[in-house]
Scaffold this motif. Structure first.
Motif, PDB file in Angstrom:
ATOM      1  N   ILE A  59       0.852  -1.187   0.000  1.00  0.00           N
ATOM      2  CA  ILE A  59       0.000   0.000   0.000  1.00  0.00           C
ATOM      3  C   ILE A  59       0.889   1.238   0.000  1.00  0.00           C
ATOM      4  O   ILE A  59       1.106   1.876   1.045  1.00  0.00           O
ATOM      5  CB  ILE A  59      -0.962  -0.007   1.208  1.00  0.00           C
ATOM      6  N   GLY A  84       3.185  -0.958  10.938  1.00  0.00           N
ATOM      7  CA  GLY A  84       2.134  -1.014   9.917  1.00  0.00           C
ATOM      8  C   GLY A  84       2.478  -2.048   8.868  1.00  0.00           C
ATOM      9  O   GLY A  84       3.184  -1.769   7.898  1.00  0.00           O
ATOM     10  N   ALA A  86       0.026  -4.421   7.420  1.00  0.00           N
ATOM     11  CA  ALA A  86      -1.105  -4.686   6.515  1.00  0.00           C
ATOM     12  C   ALA A  86      -0.934  -6.062   5.866  1.00  0.00           C
ATOM     13  O   ALA A  86      -0.870  -7.063   6.547  1.00  0.00           O
ATOM     14  CB  ALA A  86      -1.262  -3.563   5.506  1.00  0.00           C
ATOM     15  N   ASP A 111       2.390  -4.722  13.912  1.00  0.00           N
ATOM     16  CA  ASP A 111       1.018  -4.329  13.539  1.00  0.00           C
ATOM     17  C   ASP A 111       0.077  -4.715  14.670  1.00  0.00           C
ATOM     18  O   ASP A 111       0.228  -5.774  15.286  1.00  0.00           O
ATOM     19  CB  ASP A 111       0.579  -5.004  12.238  1.00  0.00           C
ATOM     20  N   SER A 137       0.079  -2.915  19.559  1.00  0.00           N
ATOM     21  CA  SER A 137       0.194  -1.511  19.176  1.00  0.00           C
ATOM     22  C   SER A 137       1.658  -1.084  19.229  1.00  0.00           C
ATOM     23  O   SER A 137       2.366  -1.383  20.198  1.00  0.00           O
ATOM     24  CB  SER A 137      -0.623  -0.615  20.108  1.00  0.00           C
ATOM     25  N   SER A 138       2.064  -0.352  18.212  1.00  0.00           N
ATOM     26  CA  SER A 138       3.476   0.061  18.113  1.00  0.00           C
ATOM     27  C   SER A 138       3.881   0.995  19.240  1.00  0.00           C
ATOM     28  O   SER A 138       5.067   1.205  19.463  1.00  0.00           O
ATOM     29  CB  SER A 138       3.713   0.748  16.771  1.00  0.00           C
ATOM     30  N   ASP A 162       4.406   3.612   9.453  1.00  0.00           N
ATOM     31  CA  ASP A 162       3.269   3.569   8.508  1.00  0.00           C
ATOM     32  C   ASP A 162       2.091   2.841   9.162  1.00  0.00           C
ATOM     33  O   ASP A 162       1.508   1.942   8.569  1.00  0.00           O
ATOM     34  CB  ASP A 162       3.707   2.855   7.217  1.00  0.00           C
ATOM     35  N   HIS A 169      -0.296   9.463  17.802  1.00  0.00           N
ATOM     36  CA  HIS A 169       0.309   8.149  17.620  1.00  0.00           C
ATOM     37  C   HIS A 169       1.684   8.268  16.948  1.00  0.00           C
ATOM     38  O   HIS A 169       2.655   7.632  17.397  1.00  0.00           O
ATOM     39  CB  HIS A 169      -0.601   7.237  16.799  1.00  0.00           C
TER      40      HIS A 169
HETATM   41  C1  LIG Z   1      -1.271   1.778   5.723  1.00  0.00           C
HETATM   42  S1  LIG Z   1      -1.321   0.186   6.456  1.00  0.00           S
HETATM   43  C2  LIG Z   1       0.350  -0.319   6.308  1.00  0.00           C
HETATM   44  C3  LIG Z   1       0.789  -0.531   4.899  1.00  0.00           C
HETATM   45  C4  LIG Z   1       2.121  -1.231   4.738  1.00  0.00           C
HETATM   46  N1  LIG Z   1       3.179  -0.535   5.429  1.00  0.00           N
HETATM   47  C5  LIG Z   1       2.469  -1.317   3.273  1.00  0.00           C
HETATM   48  O1  LIG Z   1       3.333  -0.566   2.816  1.00  0.00           O
HETATM   49  O2  LIG Z   1       1.865  -2.142   2.587  1.00  0.00           O
HETATM   50  C6  LIG Z   1      -1.531   0.566   8.139  1.00  0.00           C
HETATM   51  C7  LIG Z   1      -1.435  -0.624   9.104  1.00  0.00           C
HETATM   52  O3  LIG Z   1      -1.235  -0.074  10.419  1.00  0.00           O
HETATM   53  C8  LIG Z   1      -1.844  -0.917  11.349  1.00  0.00           C
HETATM   54  N2  LIG Z   1      -2.059  -0.192  12.606  1.00  0.00           N
HETATM   55  C9  LIG Z   1      -3.049   0.657  12.937  1.00  0.00           C
HETATM   56  N3  LIG Z   1      -2.903   1.108  14.189  1.00  0.00           N
HETATM   57  C10 LIG Z   1      -1.759   0.539  14.657  1.00  0.00           C
HETATM   58  C11 LIG Z   1      -1.064   0.608  15.891  1.00  0.00           C
HETATM   59  N4  LIG Z   1      -1.526   1.331  16.916  1.00  0.00           N
HETATM   60  N5  LIG Z   1       0.079  -0.099  16.019  1.00  0.00           N
HETATM   61  C12 LIG Z   1       0.548  -0.862  15.007  1.00  0.00           C
HETATM   62  N6  LIG Z   1      -0.077  -0.973  13.814  1.00  0.00           N
HETATM   63  C13 LIG Z   1      -1.219  -0.287  13.652  1.00  0.00           C
HETATM   64  C14 LIG Z   1      -3.112  -1.385  10.663  1.00  0.00           C
HETATM   65  O4  LIG Z   1      -3.575  -2.598  11.242  1.00  0.00           O
HETATM   66  C15 LIG Z   1      -2.661  -1.510   9.210  1.00  0.00           C
HETATM   67  O5  LIG Z   1      -2.305  -2.845   8.901  1.00  0.00           O
END
Ligand SMILES: C[S@@+](CC[C@H](N)C(=O)[O-])C[C@H]1O[C@@H](n2cnc3c(N)ncnc32)[C@H](O)[C@@H]1O
Length: 252
Positions: A59, A84, A86, A111, A137-138, A162, A169
């Motif tokens: 993404i 992140g 995904a 993630d 959570s990160s 990401d 956050h």
């Molecule tokens: C934009 S996507 C990541 C895309 C990935 N980096 C790529 O390039 O394909 C965002 C991701 O962040 C995760 N996410 C959301 N809140 C988060 C958190 N608090 N800690 C870690 N990951 C989180 C979501 O579950 C999702 O999978």
């Protein structure tokens, strides 16, 4: 302005021409406006969901995948930390570049929700031996602690942020992970472009928007972190990126 030398073995004339061209693109208002308009339309149409790397959905704008490749080849990290995951496309991209560099280089993804089908596909991926994942959570203390432990004896580290794109956050992620970035390496904060979207753009079901996004976090954080500098040569040579002001180079 800092500059990542991505073509160290190219002819000096080529390299100086490239530097001059990138510097001129920084001032090219027409091209930048056209690029911003294109990016806005791409976001409306979810264009960045069109791509994959080694079979895993990625993404990102393809230009940002190019930037990640340039950073990895130039920095030669022994660890990449990405918040992140995904579908794992970015993990596959990082791992495949680390595979080309050799050694025991690894990418560590974090993630909050690693879906079972994604975990299975990533664990069965040809690059799986270069990938480790942490679910949580990160910004939770136990996850931050686990990432720091994993990074303890790694000398060259790149960080890619990401995950959740709210101000608070991302600020917390910068405070948690930027210190792991090694000198002359990068922390890339994605989706800073949220701040630059038109005022009437609606982020459906997203808590972030203008005034509350990765770019506002970067601006606040950078004010007290002179050990980093924004490397604008990335946005100047990519023109289309989700990370304007988001390529943070560790300069001391
Ligand atoms: C934009 S996507 C990541 C895309 C990935 N980096 C790529 O390039 O394909 C965002 C991701 O962040 C995760 N996410 C959301 N809140 C988060 C958190 N608090 N800690 C870690 N990951 C989180 C979501 O579950 C999702 O999978």
């Amino acid at each position: 302005m800092t500059y990542l030398e991505t073509t160290p073995n190219a002819h000096p004339d080529y390299r100086s021409g490239k530097r001059d061209r990138i510097a001129s693109l920084a001032e090219d208002a027409d091209f930048r406006a056209l690029s911003a308009a294109w990016r806005n339309m791409a976001q409306q149409r979810q264009y960045m969901h069109n791509f994959s790397w080694m079979g895993r959905p990625l993404i990102q704008f393809p230009m940002d995948a190019m930037a990640i490749q340039e950073i990895i080849w130039s920095v030669r990290p022994d660890l990449i930390i990405e918040t992140g995951i995904a579908h794992g496309g970015s993990l596959a991209l990082c791992a495949s570049m680390l595979e080309l560099l050799g050694g025991d280089r690894m990418v560590l993804g974090v993630d909050i929700d690693i879906r079972a089908h994604n975990r299975t596909a990533i664990e069965q991926h040809p690059m799986a031996h270069r990938i480790r994942m942490i679910e949580g959570s990160s910004t939770s203390p136990d996850v931050v602690d686990a990432v720091h432990k994993f990074a303890a004896d790694r000398k060259k580290v790149v960080v890619l942020l990401d995950s959740n794109h709210t101000h608070d956050h991302v600020l917390a992620e910068l405070n948690a992970y930027a210190s792991l970035v090694s000198p002359d390496s990068y922390c890339v904060v994605f989706d800073t472009f949220v701040e630059d979207m038109p005022d009437d753009f609606v982020w459906v079901d997203r808590p972030w928007g203008k005034g509350n996004n990765p770019k506002t976090a970067v601006r606040e954080w950078m004010a007290s972190h002179p050990e980093f500098a924004i490397d604008r040569t990335f946005e100047d040579h990519l023109l289309i990126t989700s990370a304007p002001e988001g390529f943070l180079k560790r300069v001391s």
